[in-house]
Design an enzyme around this catalytic site. Structure first.
Site, PDB file in Angstrom:
ATOM      1  N   ASP A   1       0.937   5.196  -0.175  1.00 56.71           N
ATOM      2  CA  ASP A   1       0.149   6.426  -0.145  1.00 56.71           C
ATOM      3  C   ASP A   1       0.699   7.370  -1.209  1.00 56.71           C
ATOM      4  OD1 ASP A   1      -1.673   5.858   1.963  1.00 56.71           O
ATOM      5  OD2 ASP A   1      -0.036   6.096   3.386  1.00 56.71           O
TER       6      ASP A   1
ATOM      7  N   HIS B   1       0.861  -1.185   0.000  1.00 64.23           N
ATOM      8  CA  HIS B   1       0.000   0.000   0.000  1.00 64.23           C
ATOM      9  C   HIS B   1       0.899   1.237   0.000  1.00 64.23           C
ATOM     10  CE1 HIS B   1      -3.246   2.659   0.866  1.00 64.23           C
ATOM     11  NE2 HIS B   1      -2.560   3.157   1.875  1.00 64.23           N
TER      12      HIS B   1
ATOM     13  N   ASP C   1      -7.400   1.620   2.494  1.00 59.17           N
ATOM     14  CA  ASP C   1      -7.030   2.671   3.446  1.00 59.17           C
ATOM     15  C   ASP C   1      -7.839   3.954   3.266  1.00 59.17           C
ATOM     16  OD1 ASP C   1      -5.510   3.625   5.566  1.00 59.17           O
ATOM     17  OD2 ASP C   1      -3.980   4.481   4.266  1.00 59.17           O
TER      18      ASP C   1
HETATM   19 ZN   LIG Z   1      -2.845   4.871   2.947  1.00 55.87          ZN
END
Ligand SMILES: [Zn+2]
Length: 314
Positions: free
Chosen positions: A65, A63, A175
């Site tokens: 960001d 993951h 998320d």
């Molecule tokens: Zn994230």
């Protein structure tokens, strides 16, 4: 051992094996006695899972960001390092599969690291580097209007189809901090069939009852939804994580499998050699059946239906 209940016989088997191992290994001559120590552990490590054990699909993930604590140019470098690492691990382990979202991140790699992009494309063709989500980025879903959400899918799916010939059929938002009740309708209109997040478990107030269910939107559209009970999008496949996934899985009556995304997340990095070794060593052991590849989209037999609109706020 410590992940198992005190009254579990298996816990005591492991403890005794560890004691025998310690007796067999001489701390002054580890190199000379390690093999004898491993031999004492071999039996408990080889014992298989029970037939009714929870099964997990361990899917590599990183993951990343796109915009968080670092400059955007660093996001691109994080993607390049992470994907290079993933391709290296794929060379070493033929069973390793990696799920990767966000068309924008792929587009940056194609622009700045074209050779790396071609290597990714080859693994996508094999079905091992799997584009997921079908959106341009892993967006929020509450603040944007319907038009913006529709464009996430139109632009995202167009990119994946054009560059890889692949149309992701799930929505992958591990998320994101909120889920509009219009999402099932938008998903279905975009030709997607499944939805995944785990963010709802990050909740101090109450607990979402199900992990695998049909999410019904405001127009009545239903979409198969999974919240990985491991409560993480960046598991290390530790015994503690896998035991938690099994313990917490709320739909045992309906289904026996869940998905565990593993690999360093947020700042990227992704799976490591150690995590893949852990998947191997946990496979069909410690009652986890870890790393046994299942159909990650297996539906519960009689899924429960939930209507939800959820926003998390700090
Ligand atoms: Zn994230």
């Amino acid at each position: 051992m410590t992940a198992l209940p005190v009254e579990d016989a298996r816990r005591h088997d492991i403890l005794h094996a560890l004691q025998r191992m310690i007796d067999a290994v001489d701390p002054r001559d580890v190199a000379g006695t390690a093999a004898a120590g491993r031999a004492e552990l071999a039996e408990v490590l080889a014992s298989s899972a029970t037939a009714s054990a929870h099964r997990v699909a361990a899917v590599g993930h990183a993951h990343i960001d796109s915009a968080w604590l670092w400059p955007l140019r660093e996001t691109v470098r994080k993607c390049a390092r992470t994907f290079s690492n993933v391709l290296q691990l794929m060379d070493e382990d033929p069973d390793f599969v990696f799920a990767c979202s966000s068309a924008q991140q792929f587009a940056c790699i194609q622009r700045d690291y074209p050779e790396l992009f071609e290597r990714i494309r080859a693994r996508v063709r094999e079905g091992r580097f799997v584009p997921v989500g079908g959106m341009w980025v892993e967006s929020d879903t509450n603040m944007p209007g319907g038009e913006a959400m529709a464009r996430q899918f139109v632009a995202g799916k167009r990119f994946f189809l054009d560059r890889f010939g692949v149309e992701p059929r799930e929505v992958w938002l591990p998320d994101s901090f909120g889920y509009s009740a219009a999402m099932p309708q938008l998903l279905a209109a975009a030709g997607s069939r499944w939805f995944l997040t785990q963010k709802i478990s990050w909740n101090e107030t109450n607990r979402m009852p199900p992990h695998s269910f049909l999410w019904e939107g405001i127009d009545g559209t239903r979409v198969f939804t999974h919240f990985p009970p491991v409560d993480s999008y960046s598991s290390d496949l530790s015994a503690a994580d896998l035991a938690r996934a099994e313990r917490q899985y709320a739909d045992k009556r309906h289904a026996v499998s869940s998905l565990v995304p593993f690999g360093w997340g947020d700042g990227g990095g992704g799976p490591t050699r150690e995590m893949i070794a852990q998947a191997r060593s946990m496979q069909s052991r410690l009652r986890g059946e870890a790393a046994e590849v299942e159909d990650v989209h297996s539906h519960p037999a009689e899924p429960r239906i939930w209507r939800l609109s959820y926003t998390q706020a700090f």
